[in-house]
Design a protein around this motif. Structure first.
Motif, PDB file in Angstrom:
ATOM      1  N   MET A   9       0.820  -1.214   0.000  1.00 45.82           N
ATOM      2  CA  MET A   9       0.000   0.000   0.000  1.00 45.82           C
ATOM      3  C   MET A   9       0.852   1.262   0.000  1.00 45.82           C
ATOM      4  SD  MET A   9      -2.925  -1.066  -0.544  1.00 45.82           S
ATOM      5  CE  MET A   9      -3.634   0.582  -0.556  1.00 45.82           C
ATOM      6  N   GLN A  10       1.982   1.259   0.681  1.00 46.74           N
ATOM      7  CA  GLN A  10       2.868   2.423   0.649  1.00 46.74           C
ATOM      8  C   GLN A  10       3.360   2.676  -0.760  1.00 46.74           C
ATOM      9  OE1 GLN A  10       5.903   1.401   3.467  1.00 46.74           O
ATOM     10  NE2 GLN A  10       4.733   2.103   5.232  1.00 46.74           N
ATOM     11  N   THR A  11       3.774   1.625  -1.438  1.00 47.37           N
ATOM     12  CA  THR A  11       4.278   1.754  -2.804  1.00 47.37           C
ATOM     13  C   THR A  11       3.165   2.128  -3.761  1.00 47.37           C
ATOM     14  OG1 THR A  11       5.950   0.088  -2.300  1.00 47.37           O
ATOM     15  CG2 THR A  11       5.561   0.575  -4.627  1.00 47.37           C
ATOM     16  N   GLU A  32      -7.158  -9.564   0.809  1.00 48.23           N
ATOM     17  CA  GLU A  32      -7.786 -10.845   0.477  1.00 48.23           C
ATOM     18  C   GLU A  32      -6.893 -11.655  -0.467  1.00 48.23           C
ATOM     19  OE1 GLU A  32     -11.738 -12.341  -1.887  1.00 48.23           O
ATOM     20  OE2 GLU A  32     -11.881 -10.516  -0.689  1.00 48.23           O
ATOM     21  N   TYR A  33      -6.317 -10.982  -1.452  1.00 48.66           N
ATOM     22  CA  TYR A  33      -5.453 -11.659  -2.422  1.00 48.66           C
ATOM     23  C   TYR A  33      -4.186 -12.212  -1.758  1.00 48.66           C
ATOM     24  CZ  TYR A  33      -2.487 -12.370  -6.511  1.00 48.66           C
ATOM     25  OH  TYR A  33      -1.654 -12.915  -7.455  1.00 48.66           O
ATOM     26  N   VAL A  34      -3.534 -11.396  -0.952  1.00 44.69           N
ATOM     27  CA  VAL A  34      -2.306 -11.826  -0.273  1.00 44.69           C
ATOM     28  C   VAL A  34      -2.608 -12.933   0.727  1.00 44.69           C
ATOM     29  CG1 VAL A  34      -0.473 -11.060   1.305  1.00 44.69           C
ATOM     30  CG2 VAL A  34      -1.066  -9.672  -0.679  1.00 44.69           C
ATOM     31  N   GLY A  41       0.781 -21.128   0.777  1.00 40.54           N
ATOM     32  CA  GLY A  41       2.140 -21.521   1.123  1.00 40.54           C
ATOM     33  C   GLY A  41       3.221 -20.499   0.844  1.00 40.54           C
ATOM     34  N   GLU A  42       2.869 -19.378   0.232  1.00 44.81           N
ATOM     35  CA  GLU A  42       3.877 -18.347  -0.047  1.00 44.81           C
ATOM     36  C   GLU A  42       4.117 -17.540   1.229  1.00 44.81           C
ATOM     37  OE1 GLU A  42       6.760 -16.823  -1.242  1.00 44.81           O
ATOM     38  OE2 GLU A  42       5.805 -17.672  -3.033  1.00 44.81           O
ATOM     39  N   LYS A  43       5.320 -17.623   1.758  1.00 40.27           N
ATOM     40  CA  LYS A  43       5.655 -16.940   3.010  1.00 40.27           C
ATOM     41  C   LYS A  43       6.677 -15.817   2.818  1.00 40.27           C
ATOM     42  CE  LYS A  43       3.259 -20.067   5.249  1.00 40.27           C
ATOM     43  NZ  LYS A  43       1.846 -19.958   5.248  1.00 40.27           N
ATOM     44  N   ASP A  44       7.296 -15.727   1.656  1.00 37.73           N
ATOM     45  CA  ASP A  44       8.323 -14.727   1.391  1.00 37.73           C
ATOM     46  C   ASP A  44       7.683 -13.339   1.254  1.00 37.73           C
ATOM     47  OD1 ASP A  44      10.006 -13.015  -0.563  1.00 37.73           O
ATOM     48  OD2 ASP A  44      11.394 -14.587   0.104  1.00 37.73           O
ATOM     49  N   THR A  45       8.063 -12.427   2.130  1.00 36.62           N
ATOM     50  CA  THR A  45       7.477 -11.085   2.152  1.00 36.62           C
ATOM     51  C   THR A  45       7.708 -10.337   0.841  1.00 36.62           C
ATOM     52  OG1 THR A  45       7.843 -10.995   4.530  1.00 36.62           O
ATOM     53  CG2 THR A  45       7.414  -8.912   3.430  1.00 36.62           C
ATOM     54  N   HIS A  46       8.903 -10.495   0.272  1.00 34.69           N
ATOM     55  CA  HIS A  46       9.214  -9.789  -0.974  1.00 34.69           C
ATOM     56  C   HIS A  46       8.353 -10.294  -2.123  1.00 34.69           C
ATOM     57  CE1 HIS A  46      12.482  -7.744   0.966  1.00 34.69           C
ATOM     58  NE2 HIS A  46      13.006  -8.901   1.345  1.00 34.69           N
ATOM     59  N   ARG A  47       8.176 -11.593  -2.209  1.00 35.90           N
ATOM     60  CA  ARG A  47       7.337 -12.160  -3.275  1.00 35.90           C
ATOM     61  C   ARG A  47       5.880 -11.762  -3.092  1.00 35.90           C
ATOM     62  NH1 ARG A  47       9.071 -16.180  -6.702  1.00 35.90           N
ATOM     63  NH2 ARG A  47       6.977 -17.056  -6.695  1.00 35.90           N
ATOM     64  N   THR A  49       4.842  -9.056  -1.732  1.00 31.76           N
ATOM     65  CA  THR A  49       4.767  -7.641  -2.084  1.00 31.76           C
ATOM     66  C   THR A  49       4.680  -7.459  -3.593  1.00 31.76           C
ATOM     67  OG1 THR A  49       6.012  -7.024  -0.101  1.00 31.76           O
ATOM     68  CG2 THR A  49       5.928  -5.406  -1.878  1.00 31.76           C
ATOM     69  N   VAL A  50       5.551  -8.118  -4.323  1.00 29.64           N
ATOM     70  CA  VAL A  50       5.551  -8.002  -5.788  1.00 29.64           C
ATOM     71  C   VAL A  50       4.231  -8.508  -6.362  1.00 29.64           C
ATOM     72  CG1 VAL A  50       6.641  -8.834  -7.903  1.00 29.64           C
ATOM     73  CG2 VAL A  50       8.053  -8.060  -6.003  1.00 29.64           C
ATOM     74  N   CYS A  51       3.763  -9.643  -5.866  1.00 31.39           N
ATOM     75  CA  CYS A  51       2.502 -10.198  -6.357  1.00 31.39           C
ATOM     76  C   CYS A  51       1.333  -9.267  -6.045  1.00 31.39           C
ATOM     77  CB  CYS A  51       2.244 -11.571  -5.749  1.00 31.39           C
ATOM     78  SG  CYS A  51       3.363 -12.850  -6.345  1.00 31.39           S
ATOM     79  N   GLY A  52       1.325  -8.690  -4.862  1.00 30.89           N
ATOM     80  CA  GLY A  52       0.261  -7.765  -4.478  1.00 30.89           C
ATOM     81  C   GLY A  52       0.253  -6.508  -5.324  1.00 30.89           C
ATOM     82  N   LEU A  53       1.431  -5.955  -5.585  1.00 35.46           N
ATOM     83  CA  LEU A  53       1.511  -4.762  -6.441  1.00 35.46           C
ATOM     84  C   LEU A  53       1.064  -5.079  -7.861  1.00 35.46           C
ATOM     85  CD1 LEU A  53       4.823  -3.112  -5.248  1.00 35.46           C
ATOM     86  CD2 LEU A  53       2.541  -2.098  -5.207  1.00 35.46           C
ATOM     87  N   THR A  54       1.481  -6.207  -8.369  1.00 31.07           N
ATOM     88  CA  THR A  54       1.068  -6.622  -9.707  1.00 31.07           C
ATOM     89  C   THR A  54      -0.443  -6.776  -9.766  1.00 31.07           C
ATOM     90  OG1 THR A  54       3.169  -7.752 -10.038  1.00 31.07           O
ATOM     91  CG2 THR A  54       1.364  -8.387 -11.487  1.00 31.07           C
ATOM     92  N   TYR A  55      -1.014  -7.369  -8.747  1.00 33.65           N
ATOM     93  CA  TYR A  55      -2.462  -7.559  -8.676  1.00 33.65           C
ATOM     94  C   TYR A  55      -3.194  -6.218  -8.712  1.00 33.65           C
ATOM     95  CZ  TYR A  55      -6.986  -8.699  -6.582  1.00 33.65           C
ATOM     96  OH  TYR A  55      -8.328  -8.811  -6.312  1.00 33.65           O
TER      97      TYR A  55
END
Length: 73
Positions: A9-11, A32-34, A41-47, A49-55
């Motif tokens: 959300m900051q980005t 909801e998406y994240v 099973g996705e636990k990596d914060t960076h991944r 974040t990228v997936c959420g921004l893309t969404y």
């Protein structure tokens, strides 16, 4: 997971000029998406974040070149 959502959300708020109501709606959708990704099973914060921004970018149409004004001319 909350750290990823906060970073998303900051980005996103830096990238897109929108109202507080639109920001609140975007946060609800991306949460909801994240959550779905996290439960899958996705636990990596960076991944996350990228997936959420893309969404969010796909939802607002900013990754669609036609919606962004590109006509191909």
């Amino acid at each position: 997971m909350e750290a990823a959502i906060d970073r998303i959300m900051q980005t996103y708020d830096l990238l897109v000029d929108h109202t507080a109501a639109a920001s609140h709606e975007a946060r609800a959708k991306v949460t909801e998406y994240v959550q779905t990704l996290f439960e899958a099973g996705e636990k990596d914060t960076h991944r996350l974040t990228v997936c959420g921004l893309t969404y969010l970018r796909q939802l607002d149409g900013s990754t669609d070149h036609v919606k962004a004004g590109y006509t191909g001319l």
